[in-house]
Design a protein around this motif. Sequence first.
Motif, PDB file in Angstrom:
ATOM      1  N   UNK A 291       0.822  -1.223   0.000  1.00 13.03           N
ATOM      2  CA  UNK A 291       0.000   0.000   0.000  1.00 13.03           C
ATOM      3  C   UNK A 291       0.847   1.261   0.000  1.00 13.03           C
ATOM      4  N   UNK A 292       2.165   1.123   0.288  1.00 15.40           N
ATOM      5  CA  UNK A 292       3.082   2.262   0.393  1.00 15.40           C
ATOM      6  C   UNK A 292       2.596   3.234   1.457  1.00 15.40           C
ATOM      7  N   UNK A 293       2.154   2.707   2.587  1.00 13.53           N
ATOM      8  CA  UNK A 293       1.693   3.512   3.712  1.00 13.53           C
ATOM      9  C   UNK A 293       2.285   2.931   4.981  1.00 13.53           C
ATOM     10  N   UNK A 294       2.265   3.743   6.044  1.00 14.11           N
ATOM     11  CA  UNK A 294       2.727   3.321   7.355  1.00 14.11           C
ATOM     12  C   UNK A 294       1.525   3.083   8.246  1.00 14.11           C
ATOM     13  N   UNK A 295       1.546   1.978   9.014  1.00 11.95           N
ATOM     14  CA  UNK A 295       0.488   1.650   9.959  1.00 11.95           C
ATOM     15  C   UNK A 295       1.042   1.876  11.360  1.00 11.95           C
ATOM     16  N   UNK A 296       0.306   2.698  12.176  1.00  5.84           N
ATOM     17  CA  UNK A 296       0.749   3.007  13.528  1.00  5.84           C
ATOM     18  C   UNK A 296      -0.346   2.640  14.515  1.00  5.84           C
ATOM     19  N   UNK A 297       0.028   1.978  15.633  1.00  3.85           N
ATOM     20  CA  UNK A 297      -0.875   1.672  16.741  1.00  3.85           C
ATOM     21  C   UNK A 297      -0.280   2.304  17.985  1.00  3.85           C
ATOM     22  N   UNK A 298      -1.021   3.211  18.643  1.00  2.00           N
ATOM     23  CA  UNK A 298      -0.484   3.997  19.756  1.00  2.00           C
ATOM     24  C   UNK A 298      -1.451   3.981  20.932  1.00  2.00           C
ATOM     25  N   UNK A 299      -0.856   4.133  22.143  1.00  2.00           N
ATOM     26  CA  UNK A 299      -1.646   4.251  23.366  1.00  2.00           C
ATOM     27  C   UNK A 299      -0.915   5.184  24.310  1.00  2.00           C
ATOM     28  N   UNK A 300      -1.654   6.021  25.011  1.00  2.00           N
ATOM     29  CA  UNK A 300      -1.070   6.988  25.939  1.00  2.00           C
ATOM     30  C   UNK A 300      -0.233   6.273  26.984  1.00  2.00           C
ATOM     31  N   UNK A 301       0.957   6.815  27.264  1.00  2.00           N
ATOM     32  CA  UNK A 301       1.819   6.212  28.279  1.00  2.00           C
ATOM     33  C   UNK A 301       1.179   6.267  29.661  1.00  2.00           C
ATOM     34  N   UNK A 302       0.421   7.331  29.928  1.00  2.00           N
ATOM     35  CA  UNK A 302      -0.220   7.470  31.242  1.00  2.00           C
ATOM     36  C   UNK A 302      -1.190   6.323  31.483  1.00  2.00           C
ATOM     37  N   UNK A 303      -1.981   5.968  30.467  1.00  2.00           N
ATOM     38  CA  UNK A 303      -2.916   4.854  30.614  1.00  2.00           C
ATOM     39  C   UNK A 303      -2.188   3.519  30.592  1.00  2.00           C
ATOM     40  N   UNK A 304      -1.204   3.393  29.686  1.00  2.00           N
ATOM     41  CA  UNK A 304      -0.521   2.120  29.529  1.00  2.00           C
ATOM     42  C   UNK A 304       0.239   1.709  30.787  1.00  2.00           C
ATOM     43  N   UNK A 305       0.889   2.697  31.447  1.00  2.00           N
ATOM     44  CA  UNK A 305       1.732   2.379  32.613  1.00  2.00           C
ATOM     45  C   UNK A 305       1.048   2.727  33.931  1.00  2.00           C
ATOM     46  N   UNK A 306      -0.269   2.948  33.941  1.00  2.00           N
ATOM     47  CA  UNK A 306      -0.947   3.363  35.172  1.00  2.00           C
ATOM     48  C   UNK A 306      -0.782   2.321  36.266  1.00  2.00           C
ATOM     49  N   UNK A 307      -1.114   1.072  35.975  1.00  2.00           N
ATOM     50  CA  UNK A 307      -0.995   0.025  37.000  1.00  2.00           C
ATOM     51  C   UNK A 307       0.461  -0.222  37.380  1.00  2.00           C
ATOM     52  N   UNK A 308       1.365  -0.059  36.411  1.00  2.00           N
ATOM     53  CA  UNK A 308       2.791  -0.252  36.710  1.00  2.00           C
ATOM     54  C   UNK A 308       3.295   0.780  37.707  1.00  2.00           C
ATOM     55  N   UNK A 309       2.959   2.062  37.469  1.00  2.00           N
ATOM     56  CA  UNK A 309       3.384   3.112  38.407  1.00  2.00           C
ATOM     57  C   UNK A 309       2.769   2.914  39.789  1.00  2.00           C
ATOM     58  N   UNK A 310       1.555   2.402  39.838  1.00  3.37           N
ATOM     59  CA  UNK A 310       0.916   2.150  41.126  1.00  3.37           C
ATOM     60  C   UNK A 310       1.696   1.081  41.890  1.00  3.37           C
ATOM     61  N   UNK A 311       2.100   0.028  41.190  1.00  7.60           N
ATOM     62  CA  UNK A 311       2.898  -1.027  41.835  1.00  7.60           C
ATOM     63  C   UNK A 311       4.256  -0.501  42.283  1.00  7.60           C
ATOM     64  N   UNK A 312       4.861   0.387  41.443  1.00  3.35           N
ATOM     65  CA  UNK A 312       6.182   0.934  41.803  1.00  3.35           C
ATOM     66  C   UNK A 312       6.092   1.755  43.086  1.00  3.35           C
ATOM     67  N   UNK A 313       5.044   2.590  43.231  1.00  2.00           N
ATOM     68  CA  UNK A 313       4.880   3.370  44.467  1.00  2.00           C
ATOM     69  C   UNK A 313       4.701   2.446  45.675  1.00  2.00           C
ATOM     70  N   UNK A 314       3.986   1.324  45.464  1.00  2.00           N
ATOM     71  CA  UNK A 314       3.826   0.374  46.558  1.00  2.00           C
ATOM     72  C   UNK A 314       5.163  -0.230  46.969  1.00  2.00           C
ATOM     73  N   UNK A 315       6.002  -0.547  45.958  1.00  2.00           N
ATOM     74  CA  UNK A 315       7.333  -1.111  46.260  1.00  2.00           C
ATOM     75  C   UNK A 315       8.197  -0.093  47.007  1.00  2.00           C
ATOM     76  N   UNK A 316       8.143   1.178  46.562  1.00  4.82           N
ATOM     77  CA  UNK A 316       8.932   2.221  47.234  1.00  4.82           C
ATOM     78  C   UNK A 316       8.496   2.384  48.685  1.00  4.82           C
TER      79      UNK A 316
END
Length: 732
Positions: A291-316
């Motif tokens: 097709x001579x086109x680029x396909x991009x799939x994106x997601x906000x980092x804030x939503x993607x890493x929300x549960x991860x950051x919550x776990x990190x604060x718990x570990x700290x």
Amino acid sequence: MPIKEKQDTMGSPALKKRSGRSSGLRRTLLVTLLLMTLIPLIGISIITIWRQYANSRVQIINQLTSVATLKEAQIHSWFDSLSPDLELVVANPRVRANITELIGSQHNEILAAAWRGVILDTLKVALVNEDKFDEIFLIDETGKVIISTNPERDAQDFSDKPFFQEGLRGDFVQAPIFSPLYDEMVVFAAVPLSDGDDQAHGVLAGVAKLETINEIMLERAGLGETGETYLVNADHIILTEPRESPKWKTPVTHTHGADEALRGKNGASLYLNYQDPPNSVVGVYRWLPNLEVALLAEQSQAEAFASTFQNIWGILGATIITIMITIVVVIFVTDYIVAPLIDLTNIAVRATDGDLSQTISIERDDEIGILANAFNTMMAQLNKLIENLEVRVAERTVDLLRANTRLTYEAVEREHAEEDLRKIQQRLIETQEIASLGSWGLNVHTRKLQWSEETFKITGLKIQDAAPSYQDYVTLLHPDDGPLFEAHLEKAVKESLIYEIELRHRQSDGSYNHTLMRARPILLDNKVVKIRGSLLDITKRKQVEKALLQANLELERLTILDDLTQIANRRRFYAYLHQEWKKLTRTRTKLALILCDIDHFKQFNDTYGHLTGDECLYQVAQAINRVIRRPADLAARYGGEEFVILLPDTNKEGAEKIIKAVQTEIKDLAFFKKQPDHFDPVTLSFGISCTVPSTKFTPENLLGAADEALYEAKRRGRNTLATIPLNKPDTP
């Protein structure tokens, strides 16, 4: 801890000094324990947080990759279905026949109008049924639209458009492009029209509906609340409807993901998206070459890493609480260990001041309690040792008297040993005489020599009480060996080195014998004071070595010469050929090789006999050898009546000059002039090959080319030459 003391010495300066150091022990132990517990704890926490983040990032990228793969498959499926759908429109033979009639009746307006109405109805029905095209139109073989579901396209000229030109050759779907005619991004699909003779008479084309791609891209399954997928063409224009429309009219993006995909790369990364202001996203990007086109799939980092950051604060939080508890425990353990050690140190200081009656009582079952009991035991043993000291001194006096008696006995034994030593020295003199091995010594400071009797004999001097002076000895040496001896001696003194050298001593008849001198420095207070060594007569060994060397040289000469012709043999030729080939390959210098053969030699042998034939071979070989005068040139007997001439740094013309000289030399040989008049003169045929050696060829290639040239000369009638250059890797 309860402590018993029999004397109060707390006020002594030594005790105060050591008591001041006890706080240093507590501080060192406290810091050590804190570092040993906190560093691993903090390290584990950091590693855990990083792994939590890394695993989450991999999981998110894998999820986005799955979404992108699904979208890509759906787009390809839609893209690949466009041509087949157009084929279905003209699959009916009746429809195809109608189209053929329409194309063929363009010169008859009335007939063309009738057919145009029939086909237009067919195209409109297909437009509704397929629901994949905005419009469908029929183009004749000149590129002119003759009928379209959109009247605005009638008579439109598409002859210069790629979809028309490719459509004449076969099914074709053009990658999304911006069309000035439509003022938007469009996808053209085209199929050829033929009447069965494989000759296209026109093209059926359609403008695909891009709403289908938008529907595929807007499907947000697996993308969360902020995720989206979209397509970007080579001009960085977003082709599908974005999640959030930018403020500018034409949605253009220059994000990291779009730039990488448009370079033909597939991957994933964290970057800023196309929004204004930009938002940090996790993106997966792919390049779709069809097709001579680029396909991009994106997601906000804030939503993607929300549960991860919550776990990190718990570990700290857990890490901080653990650190606080660890500090309290370490302080308690430090005081528990250090307090009794301080008490034990105070008691030990009093003991060093002379009060050996000190004891300490620490009621503990651990190592510190064991140390206190050991200290009390040590003090008791020390008191007992002092009480028994006088008894042991008396016992030691008795031991000394016995030792004196033993020394007297050993003095007598020493006299006997000295007598044995004198006998051994005599046997040593006899051994040296048998082995022609003398010994010598040199006082470094006085330069005084000491010689054994055998050393006198080896040097050719009469045996006397004293050895010659140092200077007199140097004059006995060969003029070339004197400086060598003094240099080794000087180095041995300066660097304390053992050395071994060969020296020649002048004998009474003026001749020189060969000796091997070995020497070892004798050190006193790390300084060389004496040199001791040996002197071995190796004159006979040298004579044997010289005879052996001459025999080896003669043997080597015989292995590279041909017995009959007395020129180099084939073995020598091959070794020299490979040697010169390697050298000339490095210098890129020319190399010529001449292979020659005595014409009718078998007839010569049969007529005059083998002895005359051998003489003929010798005369020809010597004639060739006289012609080549340069040191680098080589003539050798190759085998039978064949000879070979190797000429480094020589071209074809130089080789031909050598051949003419050889022919002249053979013609003028007195040996051949003595032959009967009825026998033809002895002649040679020559084969020449020249090249510049390189890794593309081998020496065998050059020899094979010369051999082929020799056969060519024989074929031409003999007594001539032929040349075959080595210019192809497959030359034999």
